[in-house]
Scaffold this motif. Structure first.
Motif, PDB file in Angstrom:
ATOM      1  N   GLN A 136       0.855  -1.186   0.000  1.00  0.00           N
ATOM      2  CA  GLN A 136       0.000   0.000   0.000  1.00  0.00           C
ATOM      3  C   GLN A 136       0.891   1.236   0.000  1.00  0.00           C
ATOM      4  O   GLN A 136       1.744   1.396   0.871  1.00  0.00           O
ATOM      5  N   LEU A 137       0.685   2.068  -1.002  1.00  0.00           N
ATOM      6  CA  LEU A 137       1.480   3.288  -1.113  1.00  0.00           C
ATOM      7  C   LEU A 137       0.761   4.429  -0.419  1.00  0.00           C
ATOM      8  O   LEU A 137      -0.348   4.805  -0.787  1.00  0.00           O
ATOM      9  N   THR A 138       1.418   4.970   0.570  1.00  0.00           N
ATOM     10  CA  THR A 138       0.904   6.171   1.212  1.00  0.00           C
ATOM     11  C   THR A 138       1.521   7.368   0.500  1.00  0.00           C
ATOM     12  O   THR A 138       2.490   7.217  -0.255  1.00  0.00           O
ATOM     13  N   PRO A 139       0.981   8.553   0.710  1.00  0.00           N
ATOM     14  CA  PRO A 139       1.577   9.722   0.058  1.00  0.00           C
ATOM     15  C   PRO A 139       3.048   9.920   0.414  1.00  0.00           C
ATOM     16  O   PRO A 139       3.847  10.348  -0.414  1.00  0.00           O
ATOM     17  N   GLY A 140       3.440   9.558   1.618  1.00  0.00           N
ATOM     18  CA  GLY A 140       4.839   9.704   2.019  1.00  0.00           C
ATOM     19  C   GLY A 140       5.758   8.754   1.276  1.00  0.00           C
ATOM     20  O   GLY A 140       6.838   9.141   0.818  1.00  0.00           O
ATOM     21  N   THR A 141       5.333   7.492   1.137  1.00  0.00           N
ATOM     22  CA  THR A 141       6.176   6.537   0.423  1.00  0.00           C
ATOM     23  C   THR A 141       6.215   6.829  -1.067  1.00  0.00           C
ATOM     24  O   THR A 141       7.243   6.641  -1.718  1.00  0.00           O
ATOM     25  N   ALA A 142       5.110   7.303  -1.619  1.00  0.00           N
ATOM     26  CA  ALA A 142       5.103   7.680  -3.035  1.00  0.00           C
ATOM     27  C   ALA A 142       6.061   8.834  -3.280  1.00  0.00           C
ATOM     28  O   ALA A 142       6.808   8.848  -4.267  1.00  0.00           O
ATOM     29  N   LEU A 143       6.061   9.804  -2.371  1.00  0.00           N
ATOM     30  CA  LEU A 143       6.973  10.948  -2.504  1.00  0.00           C
ATOM     31  C   LEU A 143       8.428  10.502  -2.363  1.00  0.00           C
ATOM     32  O   LEU A 143       9.301  10.975  -3.101  1.00  0.00           O
ATOM     33  N   ALA A 144       8.679   9.548  -1.462  1.00  0.00           N
ATOM     34  CA  ALA A 144      10.037   9.035  -1.297  1.00  0.00           C
ATOM     35  C   ALA A 144      10.492   8.282  -2.541  1.00  0.00           C
ATOM     36  O   ALA A 144      11.647   8.403  -2.965  1.00  0.00           O
ATOM     37  N   LEU A 145       9.588   7.506  -3.148  1.00  0.00           N
ATOM     38  CA  LEU A 145       9.936   6.792  -4.370  1.00  0.00           C
ATOM     39  C   LEU A 145      10.226   7.750  -5.519  1.00  0.00           C
ATOM     40  O   LEU A 145      11.179   7.558  -6.280  1.00  0.00           O
ATOM     41  N   VAL A 146       9.422   8.786  -5.638  1.00  0.00           N
ATOM     42  CA  VAL A 146       9.647   9.770  -6.701  1.00  0.00           C
ATOM     43  C   VAL A 146      10.969  10.495  -6.467  1.00  0.00           C
ATOM     44  O   VAL A 146      11.766  10.693  -7.392  1.00  0.00           O
ATOM     45  N   GLY A 147      11.245  10.869  -5.221  1.00  0.00           N
ATOM     46  CA  GLY A 147      12.504  11.542  -4.898  1.00  0.00           C
ATOM     47  C   GLY A 147      13.707  10.659  -5.150  1.00  0.00           C
ATOM     48  O   GLY A 147      14.718  11.097  -5.703  1.00  0.00           O
ATOM     49  N   GLY A 148      13.605   9.373  -4.766  1.00  0.00           N
ATOM     50  CA  GLY A 148      14.709   8.448  -5.004  1.00  0.00           C
ATOM     51  C   GLY A 148      14.943   8.206  -6.484  1.00  0.00           C
ATOM     52  O   GLY A 148      16.084   8.173  -6.946  1.00  0.00           O
ATOM     53  N   GLY A 149      13.864   8.056  -7.252  1.00  0.00           N
ATOM     54  CA  GLY A 149      14.004   7.879  -8.688  1.00  0.00           C
ATOM     55  C   GLY A 149      14.622   9.092  -9.354  1.00  0.00           C
ATOM     56  O   GLY A 149      15.471   8.969 -10.255  1.00  0.00           O
ATOM     57  N   THR A 150      14.219  10.280  -8.913  1.00  0.00           N
ATOM     58  CA  THR A 150      14.795  11.508  -9.462  1.00  0.00           C
ATOM     59  C   THR A 150      16.277  11.600  -9.148  1.00  0.00           C
ATOM     60  O   THR A 150      17.081  11.971 -10.012  1.00  0.00           O
ATOM     61  N   ALA A 151      16.653  11.237  -7.939  1.00  0.00           N
ATOM     62  CA  ALA A 151      18.065  11.276  -7.555  1.00  0.00           C
ATOM     63  C   ALA A 151      18.881  10.301  -8.395  1.00  0.00           C
ATOM     64  O   ALA A 151      19.985  10.632  -8.858  1.00  0.00           O
ATOM     65  N   VAL A 152      18.347   9.119  -8.640  1.00  0.00           N
ATOM     66  CA  VAL A 152      19.062   8.127  -9.446  1.00  0.00           C
ATOM     67  C   VAL A 152      19.241   8.635 -10.873  1.00  0.00           C
ATOM     68  O   VAL A 152      20.318   8.524 -11.461  1.00  0.00           O
ATOM     69  N   VAL A 153      18.186   9.215 -11.443  1.00  0.00           N
ATOM     70  CA  VAL A 153      18.263   9.736 -12.803  1.00  0.00           C
ATOM     71  C   VAL A 153      19.276  10.866 -12.890  1.00  0.00           C
ATOM     72  O   VAL A 153      20.072  10.942 -13.835  1.00  0.00           O
ATOM     73  N   LEU A 154      19.289  11.755 -11.896  1.00  0.00           N
ATOM     74  CA  LEU A 154      20.239  12.868 -11.914  1.00  0.00           C
ATOM     75  C   LEU A 154      21.676  12.391 -11.775  1.00  0.00           C
ATOM     76  O   LEU A 154      22.578  12.878 -12.474  1.00  0.00           O
ATOM     77  N   VAL A 155      21.907  11.424 -10.916  1.00  0.00           N
ATOM     78  CA  VAL A 155      23.271  10.916 -10.732  1.00  0.00           C
ATOM     79  C   VAL A 155      23.744  10.206 -11.991  1.00  0.00           C
ATOM     80  O   VAL A 155      24.870  10.430 -12.460  1.00  0.00           O
ATOM     81  N   LEU A 156      22.896   9.346 -12.557  1.00  0.00           N
ATOM     82  CA  LEU A 156      23.283   8.655 -13.784  1.00  0.00           C
ATOM     83  C   LEU A 156      23.495   9.638 -14.934  1.00  0.00           C
ATOM     84  O   LEU A 156      24.420   9.481 -15.737  1.00  0.00           O
ATOM     85  N   GLY A 157      22.662  10.664 -15.012  1.00  0.00           N
ATOM     86  CA  GLY A 157      22.835  11.681 -16.052  1.00  0.00           C
ATOM     87  C   GLY A 157      24.153  12.413 -15.891  1.00  0.00           C
ATOM     88  O   GLY A 157      24.855  12.664 -16.875  1.00  0.00           O
TER      89      GLY A 157
END
Length: 104
Positions: free
Chosen positions: A48-69
């Protein structure tokens, strides 16, 4: 000293006879009770995704994309700088060789 030592094959010690396999009688025992069926395995709980975990997933994905870029851009920049420096070295060497040929 430099020749390899090849091992010799051992000779067989006796006649090789196949082992004797004797058939055994299968006795079915009708008095055993039937085996009880195993209970079904529990189903994995749904995530179950709560708004907090969804925000953490989006933030983590963004960080991974920025680092790889950043890593990929830095690798591309390193290749471009290396190519440019090799080109400059080639022009300088060509100029030096051409001016040496004109003096002769």
């Amino acid at each position: 000293m430099f020749r390899p030592k090849i091992p010799t094959m051992p000779t067989p010690t006796g006649l090789g006879t196949p082992p004797v396999v004797e058939p055994t009688a299968i006795i079915s025992n009708a008095g055993t009770p039937p085996v009880a069926p195993t209970p079904p395995t529990p189903v994995r709980p749904t995530v179950q995704l709560t708004p907090g975990t969804a925000l953490a997933l989006v933030g983590g994905g963004t960080a991974v994309v920025l680092v790889l870029g950043a890593v990929l851009v830095s690798l591309l920049l390193a290749v471009a700088i290396t190519g440019a420096s090799v080109a400059v070295c080639a022009v300088v060497l060509r100029s030096l060789l051409a001016s040496d040929a004109k003096r002769r």
